[in-house]
Motif scaffolding. Structure first.
Motif, PDB file in Angstrom:
ATOM      1  N   UNK A 210       0.829  -1.201   0.000  1.00  0.00           N
ATOM      2  CA  UNK A 210       0.000   0.000   0.000  1.00  0.00           C
ATOM      3  C   UNK A 210       0.867   1.256   0.000  1.00  0.00           C
ATOM      4  N   UNK A 211       0.555   2.189  -0.906  1.00  0.00           N
ATOM      5  CA  UNK A 211       1.236   3.479  -1.006  1.00  0.00           C
ATOM      6  C   UNK A 211       0.171   4.563  -1.041  1.00  0.00           C
ATOM      7  N   UNK A 212       0.315   5.584  -0.220  1.00  0.00           N
ATOM      8  CA  UNK A 212      -0.658   6.675  -0.212  1.00  0.00           C
ATOM      9  C   UNK A 212      -0.732   7.325  -1.592  1.00  0.00           C
ATOM     10  N   UNK A 213      -1.964   7.524  -2.043  1.00  0.00           N
ATOM     11  CA  UNK A 213      -2.191   8.122  -3.349  1.00  0.00           C
ATOM     12  C   UNK A 213      -2.381   7.118  -4.464  1.00  0.00           C
ATOM     13  N   UNK A 214      -2.090   5.842  -4.182  1.00  0.00           N
ATOM     14  CA  UNK A 214      -2.246   4.793  -5.190  1.00  0.00           C
ATOM     15  C   UNK A 214      -3.155   3.688  -4.663  1.00  0.00           C
ATOM     16  N   UNK A 215      -3.810   2.990  -5.588  1.00  0.00           N
ATOM     17  CA  UNK A 215      -4.624   1.837  -5.213  1.00  0.00           C
ATOM     18  C   UNK A 215      -3.746   0.615  -4.988  1.00  0.00           C
ATOM     19  N   UNK A 216      -4.339  -0.384  -4.362  1.00  0.00           N
ATOM     20  CA  UNK A 216      -3.737  -1.712  -4.288  1.00  0.00           C
ATOM     21  C   UNK A 216      -4.824  -2.704  -4.672  1.00  0.00           C
ATOM     22  N   UNK A 217      -4.682  -3.313  -5.850  1.00  0.00           N
ATOM     23  CA  UNK A 217      -5.714  -4.246  -6.292  1.00  0.00           C
ATOM     24  C   UNK A 217      -5.231  -5.690  -6.345  1.00  0.00           C
ATOM     25  N   UNK A 218      -3.901  -5.909  -6.282  1.00  0.00           N
ATOM     26  CA  UNK A 218      -3.357  -7.260  -6.473  1.00  0.00           C
ATOM     27  C   UNK A 218      -3.855  -7.872  -7.784  1.00  0.00           C
ATOM     28  N   UNK A 219      -4.255  -7.014  -8.721  1.00  0.00           N
ATOM     29  CA  UNK A 219      -4.783  -7.411 -10.039  1.00  0.00           C
ATOM     30  C   UNK A 219      -6.146  -8.084  -9.960  1.00  0.00           C
ATOM     31  N   UNK A 220      -6.836  -7.981  -8.825  1.00  0.00           N
ATOM     32  CA  UNK A 220      -8.237  -8.397  -8.754  1.00  0.00           C
ATOM     33  C   UNK A 220      -9.099  -7.248  -9.293  1.00  0.00           C
TER      34      UNK A 220
ATOM     35  N   UNK B 283      -6.534   4.507  -0.880  1.00  0.00           N
ATOM     36  CA  UNK B 283      -5.501   5.458  -1.318  1.00  0.00           C
ATOM     37  C   UNK B 283      -4.938   6.291  -0.161  1.00  0.00           C
ATOM     38  N   UNK B 284      -5.120   5.846   1.055  1.00  0.00           N
ATOM     39  CA  UNK B 284      -4.727   6.648   2.212  1.00  0.00           C
ATOM     40  C   UNK B 284      -4.082   5.776   3.295  1.00  0.00           C
ATOM     41  N   UNK B 285      -3.273   4.817   2.851  1.00  0.00           N
ATOM     42  CA  UNK B 285      -2.720   3.840   3.788  1.00  0.00           C
ATOM     43  C   UNK B 285      -1.379   3.383   3.243  1.00  0.00           C
ATOM     44  N   UNK B 286      -0.439   3.089   4.128  1.00  0.00           N
ATOM     45  CA  UNK B 286       0.874   2.646   3.679  1.00  0.00           C
ATOM     46  C   UNK B 286       1.346   1.421   4.443  1.00  0.00           C
TER      47      UNK B 286
END
Length: 569
Positions: A145-155, A172-175
């Motif tokens: 997780x990076x602030x400002x970016x999504x994390x989808x793991x490609x799901x 988008x608000x967690x690291x």
């Protein structure tokens, strides 16, 4: 506001994936966009490395992105290069790579450049770097997780959510802890890479030979490193998912033992499985960069924030330095040429011979490595890694209605996940794993009776997989890789050579150990594999990362000397 599972009922998964791709493309600056005819040419080419991709870049971008981490750090510490210049060059190259290969799920160029400007401001004010990774661009597999970016793991079902949920306040608000560590060290994340096979971006091929897979599951990150889109990358590994892609893409990698690099607050499958946990691994273009990254991370004392990190600082005393050792106490290597279950393909056999001769000519001792049967790990690994029936993966797919990709279809029944193992059966398998580790340790220590020094073998060398690449649907044996996870050993992958269809021919007198051995050898096609990188792995005892990295450098230096003498590549 309570968190709710997000069912995208109003849109098809194909539409959601297409919108995600379009949003990523929109993040690429207009003057970095390459012509559609070039993209089409790239898809038709066998190889993207070397002249083809270099020809798409301006001289300054090529100059900067040809530098490895130690040189870039020196340049920035002298003030002869700024963080903005370095980050801009790698972002531009990564943008070109993405257009050719579709290997960025998250593009964070704007965030990265803002970070680089702050680093330059700090340097101008204090006349020193903020940390040992100041201004170094990195990319990561899309689990961090990076602030400002999504994390989808490609799901597809995770797009627009926090790990499949909306309304958490974390979107988008967690690291992840690892990102915080990199930020404190001065490193600059520029984007995130996908799983090798996924329904958002498609399938990722090796840029050395686009007939072949980039390897899984950190193949997106391996492609990024092979094409120099960042200075180093972070992947994840539970069964060779860093080592295999590194091998197939001609780069270096470190898969550490569990507990050396933080996995706190990282999205993952089977997060409750901590018997043989997923680990973060480092990928790059040199041993020096792998060493720099691990040493820098450990300097942050990650165990203070993550109770699952072993409180073990970097140990200079554990490193091996050839100049400090008298001849009689030189290293002793074990050599596993095959695991008595599946014979490596001809190019892998040649790579092992090259390393063997290189070390012998350099005066090192080599012993045949005959540990407890490697095939035992095949009986252990899937039950530990997937004993829960992969219910979380199934639920993630159901969020959008996307199909499972081919590589994981065997995990499920026709209409749902498999039943989890009963707890007593699972515990029996854990006991079996413990016994296997004990037997392996006993064997390793017993080698002291065979070495000239009277010490046990320092490391052993083995294939990464039985193949020098992966033809789709032609992968039959993962034990060279997943045994390392079952044993929790650290391993460093080093590139050795490339498949040569003239040299790497099948042996007509081949005699298989097993039925799978014959199937695997029947799948070998020298012309199809031609040009693919070939690697070996250097494996050490648990939690011995410092020593394994230093010994891997010895192997690389011996191999380079061998190639110079014998005029091999």
């Amino acid at each position: 506001m309570a968190a709710n599972v997000w069912p995208p009922t109003s849109n098809s998964w194909q539409k959601i994936a297409a919108e995600k791709r379009q949003a990523d493309t929109a993040k690429i600056p207009t003057d970095w966009v390459i012509a559609p005819r070039v993209v089409a040419e790239a898809k038709a080419r066998r190889s993207l490395v070397g002249g083809f991709i270099e020809g798409l870049l301006d001289p300054e971008t090529r100059r900067i992105t040809d530098m490895d981490a130690p040189e870039l750090i020196r340049m920035m510490s002298y003030g002869s290069m700024t963080a903005v210049e370095v980050v801009t060059a790698f972002c531009k190259r990564a943008a070109v790579i993405h257009q050719l290969t579709q290997n960025m799920l998250e593009i964070g160029f704007d965030i990265a450049l803002q970070r680089a400007k702050k680093l330059d401001d700090y340097f101008r004010t204090h006349q020193r770097l903020i940390g040992p990774l100041h201004g170094i661009p990195l990319t990561l597999k899309d689990q961090f997780h990076i602030k400002g970016l999504e994390t989808s793991m490609a799901y597809v079902g995770w797009i627009g959510t926090f790990e499949g949920q909306k309304g958490t306040g974390k979107e988008r608000n967690f690291e992840s802890e690892l990102i915080k560590e990199f930020q404190s060290l001065g490193a600059v994340p520029i984007g995130k890479s996908p799983e090798t096979s996924n329904n958002i971006l498609g399938y990722l091929w090796s840029p050395h030979n686009q007939n072949l897979s980039s390897g899984g599951s950190s193949g997106g990150e391996a492609v990024m490193q092979a094409l120099k889109g960042s200075v180093f990358g972070i992947g994840t590994d539970i069964g060779g998912s860093v080592s295999m892609p590194a091998s197939y893409n001609g780069i270096f990698s470190l898969k550490p033992s569990s507990g050396r690099i933080s996995m706190k607050d990282v999205a993952s499958t089977g997060p409750g499985q901590q018997i043989m946990p997923t680990v973060a691994g480092v990928m790059g273009r040199s041993i020096d960069t792998l060493r720099l990254v691990l040493k820098s991370l450990l300097s942050t004392e990650p165990w203070l924030q993550d109770p699952y990190v072993v409180p073990l600082p970097w140990r200079d005393a554990e490193e091996y330095h050839p100049s400090d050792s008298p001849t009689e106490s030189k290293l002793a290597f074990g050599l596993l040429e095959n695991d008595r279950a599946v014979t490596p393909h001809p190019p892998v056999q040649r790579a092992l011979r090259m390393v063997k001769v290189a070390l012998q000519e350099a005066g090192y001792e080599l012993l045949d490595w005959n540990p407890p049967w490697n095939h035992e790990s095949r009986q252990i690994h899937p039950h530990i890694a997937r004993g829960d029936g992969c219910l979380d993966v199934w639920k993630a797919l159901q969020l959008s209605g996307e199909p499972e990709v081919h590589e994981i279809r065997g995990l499920f029944k026709q209409n749902g996940p498999r039943e989890p193992m009963p707890l007593p059966a699972y515990q029996d398998m854990v006991v079996r794993m413990r016994e296997y580790r004990n037997l392996y340790q006993e064997y390793w220590m017993s080698t002291s009776s065979e070495t000239k020094s009277g010490r046990p073998v320092d490391v052993y060398i083995s294939p990464v997989t039985a193949t020098a690449g992966l033809l789709p649907e032609k992968f039959f044996h993962a034990d060279y890789c997943n045994s390392i996870n079952v044993l929790d050993f650290p391993t460093v992958v080093i590139p050795v050579t490339f498949v040569d269809e003239r040299l790497d021919v099948s042996d007509p007198a081949f005699q298989p150990f097993t039925e799978i051995d014959q199937t695997n050898m029947d799948a070998y096609d020298a012309s199809a594999y031609h040009g693919a990188p070939v690697a070996v792995q250097i494996v050490g005892k648990r939690l011995s990362e410092e020593r394994v990295l230093s010994i891997a450098k010895v192997v690389v230096e011996a191999l380079n000397s061998y190639k110079a003498r014998h005029r091999e590549i």
